[in-house]
Design an enzyme around this catalytic site. Structure first.
Site, mmCIF file in Angstrom:
data_model
loop_
_atom_site.group_PDB
_atom_site.id
_atom_site.type_symbol
_atom_site.label_atom_id
_atom_site.label_comp_id
_atom_site.label_asym_id
_atom_site.label_seq_id
_atom_site.Cartn_x
_atom_site.Cartn_y
_atom_site.Cartn_z
ATOM 1 N N SER A 147 0.856 -1.202 0.000
ATOM 2 C CA SER A 147 0.000 0.000 0.000
ATOM 3 C C SER A 147 0.880 1.236 0.000
ATOM 4 O O SER A 147 2.011 1.199 0.484
ATOM 5 C CB SER A 147 -0.864 0.031 1.261
ATOM 6 O OG SER A 147 -0.074 0.409 2.374
ATOM 7 N N ASP A 148 0.363 2.334 -0.533
ATOM 8 C CA ASP A 148 1.050 3.592 -0.268
ATOM 9 C C ASP A 148 0.844 3.890 1.217
ATOM 10 O O ASP A 148 -0.069 3.362 1.859
ATOM 11 C CB ASP A 148 0.531 4.735 -1.157
ATOM 12 C CG ASP A 148 1.553 5.888 -1.217
ATOM 13 O OD1 ASP A 148 2.454 5.921 -0.350
ATOM 14 O OD2 ASP A 148 1.450 6.736 -2.114
ATOM 15 N N TRP A 149 1.704 4.736 1.759
ATOM 16 C CA TRP A 149 1.723 4.961 3.210
ATOM 17 C C TRP A 149 0.428 5.640 3.660
ATOM 18 O O TRP A 149 0.188 6.803 3.332
ATOM 19 C CB TRP A 149 2.956 5.784 3.567
ATOM 20 C CG TRP A 149 4.168 4.939 3.891
ATOM 21 C CD1 TRP A 149 4.917 5.010 5.035
ATOM 22 C CD2 TRP A 149 4.773 3.899 3.101
ATOM 23 N NE1 TRP A 149 5.935 4.065 4.999
ATOM 24 C CE2 TRP A 149 5.872 3.375 3.841
ATOM 25 C CE3 TRP A 149 4.483 3.322 1.867
ATOM 26 C CZ2 TRP A 149 6.677 2.336 3.378
ATOM 27 C CZ3 TRP A 149 5.284 2.285 1.391
ATOM 28 C CH2 TRP A 149 6.361 1.805 2.140
ATOM 29 N N GLY A 150 -0.388 4.879 4.339
ATOM 30 C CA GLY A 150 -1.666 5.436 4.769
ATOM 31 C C GLY A 150 -2.755 5.262 3.730
ATOM 32 O O GLY A 150 -3.811 5.867 3.834
ATOM 33 N N GLY A 151 -2.546 4.400 2.764
ATOM 34 C CA GLY A 151 -3.520 4.226 1.680
ATOM 35 C C GLY A 151 -4.518 3.101 1.933
ATOM 36 O O GLY A 151 -5.358 2.809 1.084
#
Ligand code: BGC
Length: 727
Positions: A260-264
């Site tokens: 995942s993208d960071w916080g996605g």
């Protein structure tokens, strides 16, 4: 007796091999190692593989000696160490690295070998820093010149981006470092990046936006891919079942891990069933603030484990994810062939410089003012903040902490000595997220006045400006606010050029911009971002030590309104109510300019040289499943140089509108001496000519006449060759 003994020892051997730790055996195949490791792991241990245990690592299985995954940004060098659990620098002193040129610069080289050299060098730095996954490179399409992250990508054309990313990934992964290709998919703007839902036709999605990712999967076998923050069909791309399970894993047969993208990540069920394999950065609010959290509370941690234990999600889903992560671990952290690498080696600085030299694009050169004949000038005035400003800092996650950087001013001083004088001319302050320095008009005016005053006594001006890595310039989590350059640069250049007609403009930036002063200046080079060797690469080009050969990977429009989506209004960019519609369809970048006869300031593929090249008549023939095109290039000028020949196909007419020219092949010559020729042979697989049919939800090769336009840029076609292809 002997037979009995043999039988017993065979039995022991069998027993030994069944308990043997196959997963630790570097000679066993990766698939055998995965199977064996998985059979030894508890449910909880499998779950631990699937989410962060710190800002940039995910756990292994310490009990079994299975290593964790160490990740870091990417894509232009290894980011500095951050604290285990925050975005603050860890303040190490051994993490200074080489900053490589931005990916837009790499794309401008049109040189696949340099892409391979880039991937090799940068991954050696990752390896030496103890990393396993490099968060990059990125191949989102430069749909708008406003995009704050365009510098991290490879331009507006899916073929160019795909061709250039493959050698990078192959070289990096050969060193045992996984690339994490960003950001899958449609992350083409930073405004509302966490929430915007992208509406795009199936045809444009496949032909334009997915295409470079597909190539990276099919040809470079990229080990990991990062899901993007934005949504498609109302679902976040980090756990979008149709995109990840459907397209990536099933249709493209991809065996890697989706990070995942960071916080996605926003939802356990979707993350579990939507194809996400490693959840990173959750509970970070777009890097703006930290909140109290426990990694065990991640969506793919305890909440997922509970669903598995309750039988609400089958164990096969967990096993599949764990297998994919183990595959990455065995390909990187536990790969016996992973290189040790090196940090700040001279070879890396050389690669950095060479990529910079070939990526710089010469856009204008009146009266051959370049290469610079320094003997003609007594006093050279350098003006502009970018002559001294560090452009490796800022920009967001791609920010780099470097050991040594050579600025343009430093390199000009080294080469031209005390002929060089400097005036800053303008200032931009620092802008990081909400911390934006106010510009003091008085200070700005004073800097300008100083530059104009000094200009009076100079006989050559080199203006070094452009964009920078501030928020709302070229920087993550914000887009530019105007197509114009900021901080009064347009006015300053115009006034300088009025005083001194010998004005050379050197611009940095990941995006095109308006140039109202263009007719007033003699020369212009666009340098993207050049990394640690910026000054050296630039001066080597200005002085003629290196003959420029970079070509634009993106169209420079004369005015913002000429970009294809603008006429559709805010709905098409940056979106309304968090919905954006890609109404220009396939007509992104030059596909629009050339099909609709809009004259760009500088067309896609454009770049001048200090020498000239003649193109022979191109030939085309179909051989098996490919079309082969060849063309002979001759250096007809006086200096050794390289040329990039580009092949734009005109496909047979279809009912749905198609661009009149689409890049389908390119090749760069070796360094050709004056008078020397080289025949470039390019092969286009038939699959590259296929078009996406929406009714069929698949690809078709059209029957009919194909014209291959061979030229020096999209608007400078030097020869054509046609061929008929049966349906
Ligand atoms: C960016 C990613 C980056 C990650 C970790 C995110 O905000 O979008 O590209 O890799 O942060 O720094």
């Amino acid at each position: 007796m002997k037979k009995a003994l043999l039988f017993v020892s065979l039995l022991t051997l069998t027993a030994m091999t069944t308990t043997a730790q196959v997963y630790l055996d570097p000679k066993a195949s990766i698939e055998e190692r995965i199977k064996d490791a998985l059979s030894r792991m508890t449910t909880h241990e499998k779950i631990q593989l699937l989410h962060a245990q710190s800002k940039f690592t995910s756990a292994g299985v310490p009990r079994l000696g299975i290593r964790q995954l160490n990740m870091d940004d990417g894509p232009h060098g290894v980011r500095e160490e951050l604290e285990w659990n925050s975005w603050s620098p860890a303040k190490w002193t051994n993490d200074c690295i080489v900053a490589f040129p931005s990916l837009t610069c790499l794309a401008s080289t049109w040189n696949r070998d340099l892409s391979s050299a880039y991937g090799n060098a940068v991954s050696e730095e990752f390896a030496f820093r103890g990393k396993d996954i490099m968060l990059g490179p990125g191949v989102n399409i430069q749909r708008t010149p406003m995009n704050g992250r365009a510098f991290e990508y490879m331009g507006e054309d899916p073929y160019l981006a795909g061709e250039m990313v493959v050698p990078y990934i192959k070289a990096a992964q050969a060193n045992g470092i996984a690339c994490c290709l960003k950001h899958f998919v449609l992350n083409d703007q930073e405004i509302d990046r966490f929430a915007v839902n992208v509406n795009v036709s199936e045809r444009a999605l496949n032909e334009i936006y997915l295409a470079p990712f597909k190539k990276a999967v099919e040809q470079a076998h990229v080990y990991t891919i990062m899901g993007s923050y934005n949504m498609w069909k109302g679902i976040h791309c980090c756990h979008n079942d149709e995109l990840i399970n459907g397209i990536l894993k099933k249709n493209w047969d991809w065996d890697g891990a989706l990070i995942s993208d960071w916080g996605g990540t926003t939802n356990t069920m979707e993350a579990a069933l939507g194809g996400l394999d490693i959840e990173m950065g959750t509970y970070t609010d777009g890097k703006l603030k930290e909140s109290e959290f426990d990694y065990e509370d991640y969506y793919l941690a305890k909440p997922f484990e509970k669903l598995i234990e309750e039988g609400k999600i089958p164990m096969s889903v967990l096993d599949e994810k764990a297998s994919r992560v183990l595959r990455v671990i065995f390909r990187t952290a536990m790969n016996p062939n992973k290189v040790i690498g090196s940090q700040c080696s001279e070879a890396h600085y050389d690669a950095c410089r060479q990529i910079g030299e070939e990526g710089i694009v010469l856009l204008k050169n009146e009266k051959n003012i370049l290469p610079l004949d320094a003997s003609k000038y007594q006093k050279i005035l350098v003006v502009g903040e970018n002559a001294t400003r560090s452009l490796t800092q800022g920009g967001g996650s791609s920010e780099l902490k470097t050991l040594r950087d050579i600025s343009p001013l430093e390199a000009l001083q080294t080469t031209y000595g005390n002929k060089i004088d400097y005036a800053q001319g303008y200032y931009s302050g620092r802008a990081i997220y909400d911390k934006v320095d106010e510009i003091d008009p008085e200070k700005q005016a004073a800097l300008k006045a100083e530059a104009l005053e000094k200009a009076k006594s100079a006989d050559l001006i080199i203006f070094v400006g452009g964009l920078n890595k501030n928020h709302r310039q070229d920087c993550e989590n914000g887009d530019r606010e105007s197509y114009d350059l900021s901080f009064g640069q347009n006015e300053l250049i115009a006034e300088l050029a009025k005083i001194q007609k010998n004005t050379i403009v050197v611009m940095f930036g990941g995006n095109p911009y308006a140039m109202p002063w263009l007719n007033q200046v003699q020369a212009l080079t666009h340098c993207w971002y050049l990394g640690s060797e910026a000054g050296t690469a630039l001066v080597n080009v200005l002085s003629g030590k290196v003959c420029p050969s970079g070509k634009l990977p993106v169209t420079f429009a004369a005015k913002y309104e000429d970009y294809p989506y603008v006429k559709f209004g805010a709905e098409s960019y940056p979106g309304l109510n968090k919905q954006v519609y890609y109404k220009e369809e396939l007509f992104v970048g030059y596909r629009h300019f050339s099909s609709n006869n809009v004259k760009p300031l500088f067309p896609f593929g454009f770049g001048l040289s200090y020498t000239t090249f003649a193109y022979g008549k191109p030939t085309v023939e179909k051989v098996g499943n490919a079309v082969n095109i060849s063309v002979t290039i001759t250096n007809t000028g006086k200096m050794a140089g390289k040329e990039v020949a580009q092949v734009y196909a005109t496909l047979p007419k279809t009912q749905a509108a198609r661009p009149v020219k689409e890049l389908k092949a390119f090749a760069k010559t070796r360094l050709l001496q004056p008078g020397e020729s080289e025949t470039l042979r390019m092969s286009v697989p038939m699959s590259e000519l296929a078009v996406y049919e929406e009714q069929k939800h698949g690809w078709d090769i059209l029957g009919g006449n194909y014209t291959f336009n061979v030229g020096a840029n999209v608007n400078d076609i030097r020869g054509k060759a046609s061929i008929n292809i049966a349906n």
